[in-house]
Design a protein around this motif. Structure first.
Motif, PDB file in Angstrom:
ATOM      1  N   GLY A 147       0.808  -1.213   0.000  1.00  0.00           N
ATOM      2  CA  GLY A 147       0.000   0.000   0.000  1.00  0.00           C
ATOM      3  C   GLY A 147       0.839   1.260   0.000  1.00  0.00           C
ATOM      4  O   GLY A 147       0.542   2.220  -0.721  1.00  0.00           O
ATOM      5  N   SER A 148       1.900   1.266   0.793  1.00  0.00           N
ATOM      6  CA  SER A 148       2.766   2.448   0.877  1.00  0.00           C
ATOM      7  C   SER A 148       3.479   2.722  -0.431  1.00  0.00           C
ATOM      8  O   SER A 148       3.615   3.873  -0.856  1.00  0.00           O
ATOM      9  CB  SER A 148       3.790   2.261   2.007  1.00  0.00           C
ATOM     10  OG  SER A 148       3.148   2.042   3.246  1.00  0.00           O
ATOM     11  N   VAL A 149       3.949   1.661  -1.085  1.00  0.00           N
ATOM     12  CA  VAL A 149       4.648   1.824  -2.372  1.00  0.00           C
ATOM     13  C   VAL A 149       3.677   2.352  -3.431  1.00  0.00           C
ATOM     14  O   VAL A 149       4.025   3.242  -4.219  1.00  0.00           O
ATOM     15  CB  VAL A 149       5.283   0.489  -2.814  1.00  0.00           C
ATOM     16  CG1 VAL A 149       5.762   0.572  -4.255  1.00  0.00           C
ATOM     17  CG2 VAL A 149       6.443   0.123  -1.891  1.00  0.00           C
ATOM     18  N   MET A 150       2.461   1.811  -3.477  1.00  0.00           N
ATOM     19  CA  MET A 150       1.462   2.294  -4.442  1.00  0.00           C
ATOM     20  C   MET A 150       1.167   3.776  -4.213  1.00  0.00           C
ATOM     21  O   MET A 150       1.052   4.571  -5.157  1.00  0.00           O
ATOM     22  CB  MET A 150       0.169   1.486  -4.307  1.00  0.00           C
ATOM     23  CG  MET A 150       0.251   0.036  -4.767  1.00  0.00           C
ATOM     24  SD  MET A 150       0.577  -0.169  -6.539  1.00  0.00           S
ATOM     25  CE  MET A 150       2.317  -0.604  -6.493  1.00  0.00           C
ATOM     26  N   PHE A 151       1.058   4.152  -2.940  1.00  0.00           N
ATOM     27  CA  PHE A 151       0.780   5.553  -2.596  1.00  0.00           C
ATOM     28  C   PHE A 151       1.937   6.456  -3.036  1.00  0.00           C
ATOM     29  O   PHE A 151       1.719   7.531  -3.608  1.00  0.00           O
ATOM     30  CB  PHE A 151       0.563   5.671  -1.089  1.00  0.00           C
ATOM     31  CG  PHE A 151       0.453   7.084  -0.590  1.00  0.00           C
ATOM     32  CD1 PHE A 151      -0.725   7.805  -0.743  1.00  0.00           C
ATOM     33  CD2 PHE A 151       1.529   7.693   0.042  1.00  0.00           C
ATOM     34  CE1 PHE A 151      -0.823   9.105  -0.291  1.00  0.00           C
ATOM     35  CE2 PHE A 151       1.429   9.003   0.507  1.00  0.00           C
ATOM     36  CZ  PHE A 151       0.251   9.703   0.338  1.00  0.00           C
ATOM     37  N   ALA A 152       3.161   6.010  -2.782  1.00  0.00           N
ATOM     38  CA  ALA A 152       4.332   6.816  -3.151  1.00  0.00           C
ATOM     39  C   ALA A 152       4.430   6.984  -4.661  1.00  0.00           C
ATOM     40  O   ALA A 152       4.717   8.078  -5.163  1.00  0.00           O
ATOM     41  CB  ALA A 152       5.602   6.164  -2.596  1.00  0.00           C
TER      42      ALA A 152
END
Length: 591
Positions: free
Chosen positions: A134-139
């Motif tokens: 989720g964090s990578v997709m957001f970044a």
């Protein structure tokens, strides 16, 4: 008779009162940053990122509106209505439905967990892999989105002043980096308040003056009705029709709920409020504010048509790009009044600054909580966390300025970015939805679904955008004409558009590529959920007793509460891992 270039040169009259108003807005933002950076400074991570979780409802609601309404929306929505009519505005039904869905199902879960990053939820509900996913997709989304947020209003500024894009973008980014890094979320929220009033004031001013010039709002609406721009919702169930009642309602619910309910950019503000009741009140005010902004933008689109109905500036190249239509109208309408054009451009940049500052602040939260804290053995000191958060803001801001050069030289980058948004939004929303509503789904199932969802939406959306960019799929506008232009322009290749609310496609285009973009978030969610369910049925489902009821939607808890209550008391789930974050707030247990 004058030609197009002479008309454009005549309209570029940005006077010193305009510059004064424009600069004043930036000065106010800088002063707010100084106030919250030195006078009422943040003393902890919670203060910097969450405002001590004790902020006021009204400024948070205005900040949410300002964060969501970017310069792209402010300039793009009037052009959408001018070209295609009001069908898009029926997405208001999706916005209202989103408010109910989020307030009842999603917001109570995130709020009561007392988290900072929404992706902490994914680790608690599934495992660390999902949190990183989720964090990578957001970044990725933020890195792609931020340069466009700044580039679009800078392009508008260039059209009304002649100042180069790469002169204004570093200045704007520097100011935003300054007050965001210095004052944290409090500075972001209160600058958003100022910027919201600037946006609304600019839109109202344009609407009033423009309506007066064409003979009143009645004339505007009558012209829009006669040209078919005001029409009833299209009830066609064909998913390839660009805008219908179903795309705007169902597709709108999925898109807006994902954007508002599970995106760090938005949910961080709701979590900065002291109670769940106040968070829900902010949600209500946010929905009202967005609907007002959309109505103003939509009306201005109809107003532009009433003004240019006999000489389309997009066809004549008086407006060289679609996003320059509203700035052209403003210069034509308000150019003779010193300071008013400056107010409008300040409003456009306010929308850009609010979106930029929101993304920068949210990225600092995600990097600290998801990319740093889980991988350090010793707890970080307050000074170390403060240094990391401010470094992220500065680093992302500098990256934004650099990427503007790429945006400028890639003509299809706006379409590609919309595709990238579709690639990440649906799968992420699907994972969060499964976590909240399906306690039998485990981490392996959710991760498999998320990966398949990203691959599926990459295939669909990128091919769809390529078909549009190559001209294989063409959207036809409402009737426009250049029959009564009072200036000279290049008529080479001039074609009259016919009145058609649908679009034509080449027969060989694969049907999924022709699906309306409003369905993309829904399709990504569906692909993710279906894949996870199939994987779960094959590899085995998770025991629902191993899921803390605090991680489930209130309507699901009552079906598993009795089974889980003794289990969690005995095994102390999460008590050693996240002692503070996972404690449900006592005053909000009764939902």
């Amino acid at each position: 008779m004058e030609n197009v270039d002479q008309i454009i040169a005549k309209l570029q009259r940005f006077s010193w009162p305009d510059y004064s108003v424009f600069i004043a807005m930036f000065v106010v933002c800088i002063m707010i940053g100084i106030y919250f950076g030195f006078i009422k400074r943040s003393h902890s991570e919670a203060d910097y990122l969450m405002g001590g979780r004790n902020m006021l409802v009204f400024p948070i609601a205005l900040s949410l509106v300002a964060s969501f309404i970017s310069g792209i929306t402010l300039l793009g929505l009037p052009t959408e209505v001018y070209s295609y009519g009001i069908q898009y505005l029926y997405v208001a039904l999706g916005v209202l439905s989103m408010g109910v869905v989020m307030g009842v199902f999603y917001l109570p879960v995130f709020y009561n967990l007392n988290i900072t990053s929404t992706y902490e939820y994914l680790e608690s509900r599934f495992d660390r892999r999902l949190r990183m996913y989720g964090s990578v997709m957001f970044a990725i989304m933020n890195i792609a989105y931020l340069p466009i947020v700044i580039y679009v209003p800078a392009l508008a500024f260039n059209q009304v002043t002649g100042v180069a894009v790469h002169t204004i973008t570093p200045i704007v980014c520097l100011i935003c980096i300054f007050y965001t890094s210095l004052g944290g979320i409090r500075a972001v929220v209160w600058t958003d308040v100022v910027q919201t009033f600037s946006m609304v004031g600019a839109l109202v001013l344009v609407a009033i003056k423009g309506s007066h010039d064409v003979g009143g709002a009645g004339v505007v609406l009558q012209n829009a009705w006669d040209s078919g721009r005001i029409e009833r919702p299209i009830l066609d169930i064909n998913p390839t029709v660009r805008h219908t009642l179903w795309t705007q309602l169902v597709g709108g619910i999925f898109y807006w709920t994902q954007t508002n309910a599970v995106s760090q950019n938005m949910i961080q503000r709701y979590l900065a409020l002291p109670t769940l009741r106040s968070a829900r009140m902010a949600l209500i005010l946010f929905c009202c504010g967005v609907l007002i902004m959309m109505a103003l933008c939509g009306y201005n689109g109809l107003l532009i048509y009433a003004t240019y109905k006999n000489c389309d500036p997009l066809t004549t190249k008086l407006a060289k790009a679609r996003d320059q239509l509203l700035p052209l109208f403003v210069m034509d309408t308000l150019g003779d009044y010193p300071g008013l054009t400056g107010l409008f451009i300040a409003g456009v940049f306010s929308a850009a600054l609010s979106s930029l500052s929101t993304c920068l602040n949210s990225m600092s939260a995600v990097v600290l909580e998801d990319f740093v804290k889980p991988f350090v053995k010793q707890p970080l000191s307050e000074s170390a966390m403060n240094w990391i958060m401010k470094s992220v803001v500065v680093g992302m801001g500098v990256m934004c300025v650099c990427l503007v050069y790429i945006v400028e030289h890639m003509g299809t980058v706006l379409q590609l970015t919309m595709s990238l948004e579709a690639v990440t939004n649906g799968p992420l929303f699907g994972i969060f939805t499964m976590g909240i509503f399906m306690p039998w789904i485990n981490g392996n199932s959710a991760l498999t679904g998320g990966i398949v969802g990203v691959i599926t939406m990459s295939w669909i959306s990128l091919n769809a955008q390529w078909a549009i960019a190559s001209g294989a799929i063409k959207y036809q506008t409402k009737p426009i004409t250049v029959g009564q232009c009072d200036y000279l322009f290049d008529r080479t290749g001039l074609q009259q558009s016919s009145m058609n609310s649908t679009y034509t496609t080449a027969d060989e285009i694969f049907p999924l590529y022709r699906v309306s973009y409003m369905w993309f978030t829904f399709l990504g969610t569906l692909a993710t959920v279906l894949t996870s369910l199939i994987y779960s049925s094959i590899a085995g489902a998770q025991d629902a007793k191993k899921v803390d009821t605090a991680l489930l939607a209130p309507c699901i808890r009552k079906y598993v509460r009795n089974e889980n209550e003794d289990y969690f008391k005995t095994n102390h789930i999460f008590s050693s891992d996240i002692p503070t974050k996972m404690k449900v707030r006592d005053d909000e247990v009764a939902l």
